[in-house]
Design an enzyme around this catalytic site. Structure first.
Site, PDB file in Angstrom:
ATOM      1  CD1 TRP A   1      -2.614   1.681   0.462  1.00  0.00           C
ATOM      2  CD2 TRP A   1      -2.086   1.822   2.632  1.00  0.00           C
ATOM      3  NE1 TRP A   1      -3.356   2.698   1.005  1.00  0.00           N
ATOM      4  CE2 TRP A   1      -3.047   2.803   2.334  1.00  0.00           C
ATOM      5  CE3 TRP A   1      -1.601   1.717   3.923  1.00  0.00           C
ATOM      6  CZ2 TRP A   1      -3.540   3.686   3.297  1.00  0.00           C
ATOM      7  CZ3 TRP A   1      -2.087   2.577   4.892  1.00  0.00           C
ATOM      8  CH2 TRP A   1      -3.041   3.553   4.574  1.00  0.00           C
TER       9      TRP A   1
ATOM     10  CG  ASP B   1      -2.640  -2.858   6.930  1.00  0.00           C
ATOM     11  OD1 ASP B   1      -3.790  -2.808   7.404  1.00  0.00           O
ATOM     12  OD2 ASP B   1      -2.199  -1.995   6.151  1.00  0.00           O
TER      13      ASP B   1
ATOM     14  CE  LYS C   1     -10.721   0.016   2.354  1.00  0.00           C
ATOM     15  NZ  LYS C   1      -9.821   0.973   3.034  1.00  0.00           N
TER      16      LYS C   1
END
Length: 399
Positions: A130, A211, A246
């Protein structure tokens, strides 16, 4: 003082969204930012979330501060979602959680904790990762390095290269792992590969930071936590950065958590005391509303059943779009093999599109994709698929 400043470059992903908003093309498509879209191209508020909010607002009696570590019910529910309510980590107190402002906030708290408490250790990130990962750790004063992760030729994990690199990481360094739905590649480690990685981590005495931003978006809520379970069963110390952006659609509420797993309850609680010190010096205590939503849904049987169904609907829609994308490209006469996209998981995939092709798609068709070729599958819909695939076919064919 400010007259001498030169403008900072825009964020490569959020800056893309700003450009998308300004584009006047009615057919424009944004496949850059990782935000879920439904079949109508909207980012919905989940039914479970709306019902939880109704309960919260009707019962709310104060706007007082939360504790530094946040909503206790939320913290407990997060632990149980990660590991299961009956897992030894939870029942023995070896794992503790602090609420944070989003998954990014959780990562930054982890970075500040490492830098201020454990010393200047190098943080190892997957290549690729990311784009904001290096920013977060650099901002805390930590150096970063990379380990191989993605094999572009096979569109799969470069596991041999990854293992070779991990075996050389200095003892005591930090390794960042994606719990599931690897961003940006969409390819994840198998359980057997997690086992091998966990063995090297233990041997090298590394600190894993997991993560975990997409729980439920790969194969299922418990299935996606398989890597965590492997690390936990080895008795591994670790930090886990969770996000509810999300799987709850709470993007603008900034709801996340940082979970600490220690060797025992005492170690976990002492570590949490240092994390609370870091939080106090940063934002003091977290916001209330989003965490109250998550806690209400996860602890109520009816709402949780509704939410789990909604997560499955989102996961299924993304996977459907993956297959439809591959099929539609084939129908458009594209000979380049994109079949790997149908087998990947989560919101993102590496498309294999070159920077020049990405530029052409933006300039000629108002299709916005990150320069690396990473696409957000969640931004695809039945309504934009024909236009999107026709544009890609034209660019690939040099039209």
């Amino acid at each position: 003082m400010f007259d001498t400043l030169v403008a900072a470059p825009p964020d490569p992903i959020l800056g893309l969204t700003e450009a998308f908003k300004k584009d006047t093309n009615p057919k424009k498509v944004n496949l850059g930012v990782g935000v879920y879209k439904d079949a109508g191209g909207q980012t919905p508020v989940l039914k479970s979330v709306k019902r939880a909010e109704e309960r919260i607002l009707s019962a709310e009696q104060t706007k007082n501060y939360l504790p530094i570590e946040g909503n206790a019910e939320f913290d407990r529910a997060t632990l149980e979602l990660l590991f299961g309510a009956q897992h030894a980590l939870v029942t023995t107190g070896r794992a503790v959680t602090a609420q944070a402002p989003g998954g990014t906030g959780a990562l930054r708290v982890a970075a500040d904790f490492i830098a201020s408490t454990l010393g200047k250790r190098t943080v190892w990130l997957s290549d690729p990762t990311w784009p904001n990962h290096p920013n977060v750790f650099h901002a805390a004063g930590l150096a970063t390095n990379t380990y191989p992760y993605f094999d572009k030729q096979r569109n799969a994990v470069n596991f041999a290269g990854m293992m070779d690199a991990l075996a050389t990481i200095p003892e005591g360094d930090v390794i960042v792992l994606h719990g599931c739905c690897h961003n940006p590649t969409g390819v994840d480690l198998s359980v057997a590969q997690w086992e091998a990685v966990a063995a090297v981590i233990a041997e090298r005495k590394l600190l894993p930071v997991v993560d975990f931003a997409y729980q439920g978006f790969a194969d299922g809520l418990s299935e996606d936590a398989a890597g965590l379970a492997v690390l936990a069963d080895r008795g591994q110390e670790m930090l886990v950065a969770s996000s509810y952006s999300k799987n709850f659609g709470l993007y603008n509420e900034r709801v996340g958590a940082l979970t600490v797993v220690g060797q025992d309850q005492s170690a976990a609680e002492i570590t949490l005391s240092h994390i609370k010190r870091v939080i106090r010096a940063n934002y003091s205590n977290p916001p209330s509303h989003g965490a109250a939503i998550v806690a209400t849904v996860l602890t109520d049987a009816e709402l949780r059943t509704i939410w789990e169904g909604e997560v499955q609907e989102m996961r299924d829609r993304i996977n459907t779009m993956r297959h439809l994308f591959v099929e539609t490209l084939h129908e458009k006469g594209v000979t380049q093999d994109f079949s790997f996209i149908a087998n990947q998981r989560g919101m993102f995939s590496f498309s294999g599109l070159t920077p020049d092709q990405v530029k052409a798609l933006r300039e000629r068709y108002a299709i916005y994709i990150v320069g690396s070729g990473r696409i957000s599958v969640a931004g695809m819909t039945e309504g934009n698929m024909e236009y999107l695939c026709s544009a890609i076919a034209d660019v690939l064919n040099g039209a």
